[in-house]
Design an enzyme around this catalytic site. Structure first.
Site, PDB file in Angstrom:
ATOM      1  N   ASN A   1      23.499   2.930  18.289  1.00  0.00           N
ATOM      2  CA  ASN A   1      24.025   2.214  17.125  1.00  0.00           C
ATOM      3  C   ASN A   1      25.549   2.269  17.142  1.00  0.00           C
ATOM      4  OD1 ASN A   1      24.920   4.660  15.608  1.00  0.00           O
ATOM      5  ND2 ASN A   1      22.750   5.118  15.794  1.00  0.00           N
TER       6      ASN A   1
ATOM      7  N   LYS B   1      14.293   1.630  36.989  1.00  0.00           N
ATOM      8  CA  LYS B   1      14.869   0.593  36.116  1.00  0.00           C
ATOM      9  C   LYS B   1      13.836  -0.507  35.839  1.00  0.00           C
ATOM     10  CE  LYS B   1      18.595  -2.728  36.191  1.00  0.00           C
ATOM     11  NZ  LYS B   1      19.469  -3.477  37.080  1.00  0.00           N
TER      12      LYS B   1
ATOM     13  N   LYS C   1      16.779   9.020  -0.784  1.00  0.00           N
ATOM     14  CA  LYS C   1      16.881   9.870   0.414  1.00  0.00           C
ATOM     15  C   LYS C   1      17.239  11.302   0.037  1.00  0.00           C
ATOM     16  CE  LYS C   1      17.724   6.282   3.801  1.00  0.00           C
ATOM     17  NZ  LYS C   1      18.626   5.559   4.672  1.00  0.00           N
TER      18      LYS C   1
ATOM     19  N   PHE D   1      23.764  11.994   4.654  1.00  0.00           N
ATOM     20  CA  PHE D   1      24.454  10.708   4.527  1.00  0.00           C
ATOM     21  C   PHE D   1      23.390   9.624   4.476  1.00  0.00           C
ATOM     22  CE2 PHE D   1      29.132  10.472   5.317  1.00  0.00           C
ATOM     23  CZ  PHE D   1      29.387  11.824   5.219  1.00  0.00           C
TER      24      PHE D   1
ATOM     25  N   LYS E   1      14.515  14.055   1.085  1.00  0.00           N
ATOM     26  CA  LYS E   1      14.905  14.945   2.190  1.00  0.00           C
ATOM     27  C   LYS E   1      15.432  16.290   1.680  1.00  0.00           C
ATOM     28  CE  LYS E   1      15.800  11.016   5.217  1.00  0.00           C
ATOM     29  NZ  LYS E   1      16.219  10.685   6.576  1.00  0.00           N
TER      30      LYS E   1
ATOM     31  N   ASP F   1      16.254   6.091  14.875  1.00  0.00           N
ATOM     32  CA  ASP F   1      14.969   6.349  14.212  1.00  0.00           C
ATOM     33  C   ASP F   1      13.793   6.217  15.177  1.00  0.00           C
ATOM     34  OD1 ASP F   1      15.858   6.968  11.613  1.00  0.00           O
ATOM     35  OD2 ASP F   1      16.290   4.857  11.242  1.00  0.00           O
TER      36      ASP F   1
HETATM   37  O1  PMT Z   1      30.641   7.377  12.935  1.00  0.00           O
HETATM   38  P1  PMT Z   1      31.459   6.338  12.183  1.00  0.00           P
HETATM   39  O2  PMT Z   1      31.742   5.111  13.009  1.00  0.00           O
HETATM   40  O3  PMT Z   1      32.711   6.942  11.608  1.00  0.00           O
HETATM   41  O4  PMT Z   1      30.591   5.809  10.944  1.00  0.00           O
HETATM   42  C1  PMT Z   1      30.256   6.691   9.908  1.00  0.00           C
HETATM   43  C2  PMT Z   1      28.797   6.492   9.475  1.00  0.00           C
HETATM   44  C3  PMT Z   1      28.624   5.090   8.895  1.00  0.00           C
HETATM   45  C4  PMT Z   1      27.845   6.674  10.658  1.00  0.00           C
HETATM   46  C5  PMT Z   1      28.486   7.607   8.402  1.00  0.00           C
HETATM   47  O5  PMT Z   1      29.366   7.502   7.335  1.00  0.00           O
HETATM   48  C6  PMT Z   1      27.060   7.494   7.889  1.00  0.00           C
HETATM   49  O6  PMT Z   1      26.751   6.738   6.978  1.00  0.00           O
HETATM   50  N1  PMT Z   1      26.134   8.289   8.503  1.00  0.00           N
HETATM   51  C7  PMT Z   1      24.695   8.220   8.233  1.00  0.00           C
HETATM   52  C8  PMT Z   1      24.079   7.277   9.226  1.00  0.00           C
HETATM   53  C9  PMT Z   1      22.570   7.176   9.124  1.00  0.00           C
HETATM   54  O7  PMT Z   1      21.906   7.257  10.134  1.00  0.00           O
HETATM   55  O8  PMT Z   1      22.074   7.035   7.923  1.00  0.00           O
HETATM   56  P2  PMT Z   1      20.469   6.932   7.617  1.00  0.00           P
HETATM   57  O9  PMT Z   1      20.414   6.388   6.259  1.00  0.00           O
HETATM   58  O10 PMT Z   1      19.783   6.183   8.691  1.00  0.00           O
HETATM   59  O11 PMT Z   1      19.986   8.421   7.678  1.00  0.00           O
HETATM   60  C10 PMT Z   1      19.960   9.258   6.515  1.00  0.00           C
HETATM   61  C11 PMT Z   1      20.255  10.694   6.878  1.00  0.00           C
HETATM   62  O12 PMT Z   1      19.186  11.207   7.692  1.00  0.00           O
HETATM   63  C12 PMT Z   1      21.536  10.915   7.670  1.00  0.00           C
HETATM   64  O13 PMT Z   1      22.137  12.098   7.184  1.00  0.00           O
HETATM   65  C13 PMT Z   1      21.058  11.111   9.108  1.00  0.00           C
HETATM   66  O14 PMT Z   1      21.911  11.981   9.845  1.00  0.00           O
HETATM   67  C14 PMT Z   1      19.697  11.756   8.888  1.00  0.00           C
HETATM   68  N2  PMT Z   1      18.694  11.448   9.940  1.00  0.00           N
HETATM   69  C15 PMT Z   1      18.270  10.168  10.145  1.00  0.00           C
HETATM   70  C16 PMT Z   1      17.290   9.922  11.090  1.00  0.00           C
HETATM   71  C17 PMT Z   1      16.775  11.002  11.836  1.00  0.00           C
HETATM   72  N3  PMT Z   1      15.842  10.801  12.767  1.00  0.00           N
HETATM   73  N4  PMT Z   1      17.206  12.254  11.607  1.00  0.00           N
HETATM   74  C18 PMT Z   1      18.154  12.499  10.665  1.00  0.00           C
HETATM   75  O15 PMT Z   1      18.546  13.652  10.465  1.00  0.00           O
END
Ligand code: PMT
Length: 410
Positions: free
Chosen positions: A210, A289, A337, A323, A341, A279
């Site tokens: 991503n 490949k 979330k 986040f 979580k 995810d």
């Molecule tokens: O890295 P930059 O370019 O500076 O951009 C910053 C950012 C946009 C990445 C950052 O500010 C941000 O929003 N990070 C969260 C990105 C994210 O994956 O969000 P989510 O809504 O998909 O996930 C929710 C939370 O679950 C996050 O804390 C993530 O780390 C966590 N997660 C998600 C999926 C997974 N399999 N395991 C996790 O722990």
């Protein structure tokens, strides 16, 4: 507070005299160091008169130059005696030299020997300011913890209009104040952080990932280390330098990130999950490949482990900050979330706006807590947003400790 003001060789060098006054008004004892080029624009005598101190004008003593007090090791003494180095105007040349560790005059040598806070106030022609080389050098310096006061826009000495004017001396002095007030309110905490994207292999040469650059997470890690925390940063693949004073663990996949987080969980007191974890992943990656065919290719993807949700189940009394990157219904999704979580706090990030969120230097977020509080931060530099997020974490930590003290009879 003792401050060194490094004056670079630009037309804005004369404004450094006003900056001396602005710093003195705020109680700083100022020592001025001038580059050779700066002396073409302003006489050292101007600064000597304003500060009542000799001005350092070169690496080696110059016979007959009454106001030169430098000696071969003077830069070490100046570095040790001062708490702060402000460079204004910071020219493109100085930024490049600082970024690459060149030390061919007093100011660049002092920068290398200096261990205190550094504030840079760049000023130059707008094309030089926008040049990728200058942007890259600034990025290196920011990652290293230097504070940058962005130049103003307006008429430039070269006759064009654009960004590149030395900021108002009061604004530079204000930044100096906030940098020096920097709290050590996270001393004693061990912060486990994740940042950047993960990469999930499709075959030996391709992957799903991503747009996360790691900038937001790295800014938080750097700021937390500056505020006294021990920081362990588990990072996906990014092209950023390791923040100073932070323990960096590099990983590639969601599985590797989960493993590294679990390995460091016990020692942590606060966990901040900024990473954009994929995810889905391909459970059985082909050894060779994938061949291109004329027909449609279907991929079978399995969910990756949700690291945040897993930590939520076993966090104990650690603070857990998640986040959420969303493109709609930010507060609603962020709250969902946070609850599902089991986070103590969640930083909601709307990521479908130009110049904010993924990849950019700026961000704007909503910081929400379980008690229902919402704090808005930005739009501003990610370093600034990082500070606001840490302010909320430090406040939450304090309030939870206060509750513990009330609940626990002596
Ligand atoms: O890295 P930059 O370019 O500076 O951009 C910053 C950012 C946009 C990445 C950052 O500010 C941000 O929003 N990070 C969260 C990105 C994210 O994956 O969000 P989510 O809504 O998909 O996930 C929710 C939370 O679950 C996050 O804390 C993530 O780390 C966590 N997660 C998600 C999926 C997974 N399999 N395991 C996790 O722990």
């Amino acid at each position: 507070m003792r401050a060194v003001l490094g004056v670079g060789g630009g037309i804005a060098a004369y404004k450094a005299a006003e900056l001396v006054r602005a710093l003195q008004k705020r109680g700083h004892d100022v020592q001025v160091v001038m580059t050779r080029a700066a002396q073409e624009f302003v006489q050292p005598l101007t600064f000597a008169a304003l500060t009542g101190r000799k001005v350092v004008t070169g690496l080696f003593s110059q016979t007959g130059a009454e106001d030169t007090l430098s000696s071969a090791v003077e830069h070490i003494a100046v570095a040790q005696e001062n708490d702060l180095l402000v460079v204004a105007p910071a020219t493109a040349d100085l930024l490049a030299k600082f970024a690459y560790g060149l030390a061919d005059d007093f100011l660049t040598t002092l920068y290398l020997a200096f261990t205190g806070k550094v504030v840079l106030a760049p000023a130059m022609n707008n094309a030089m300011w926008e040049h990728p080389a200058t942007r890259a050098n600034l990025e290196i310096l920011r990652q290293r913890g230097c504070s940058v006061v962005e130049p103003d826009e307006g008429w430039l000495a070269c006759g064009t209009i654009g960004a590149g004017r030395l900021p108002d001396p009061e604004r530079i002095a204000g930044t100096v104040d906030s940098v020096m007030r920097h709290k050590k309110d996270l001393t004693g905490e061990t912060i486990l952080m994740t940042a950047g994207p993960t990469q999930e292999a499709l075959d030996p040469v391709r992957y799903i990932s991503n747009r996360s650059s790691g900038k937001m997470g790295y800014a938080i890690a750097q700021a937390a280390a500056e505020r006294g925390a021990r920081v362990v940063l588990i990072s996906g693949p990014v092209s950023l330098a390791a923040p100073l004073g932070v323990e960096l663990v590099s990983v590639r996949t969601a599985q590797e990130m989960r493993q590294a987080v679990l390995e460091h969980l016990e020692e942590s007191t606060i966990i901040i999950k900024t990473a954009a974890v994929a995810d889905y992943y391909v459970a059985h990656v082909p050894q060779q490949k994938l061949k291109k065919t004329a027909t449609r290719l279907s991929l079978e993807l399995d969910p990756t482990p949700d690291i945040l949700a897993e930590i939520g189940q076993r966090k104990g009394d650690r603070l857990l900050i998640g986040f959420a990157a969303e493109t709609e219904n930010l507060l609603e999704e962020a709250r969902r979330k946070m609850i599902s979580k089991r986070c103590d706090m969640l930083v909601g990030n709307l990521v479908n706006r130009d110049g904010l969120g993924f990849e950019s230097d700026q961000n704007e977020v909503e910081i929400i807590t379980r008690s229902g509080q919402t704090v808005h931060a930005g739009p501003s530099e990610k370093k600034e947003v990082a500070e606001r997020i840490l302010d909320q974490i430090a406040t939450l930590r304090l309030s939870l400790r206060a509750v513990d003290t009330v609940d626990t009879p002596a």
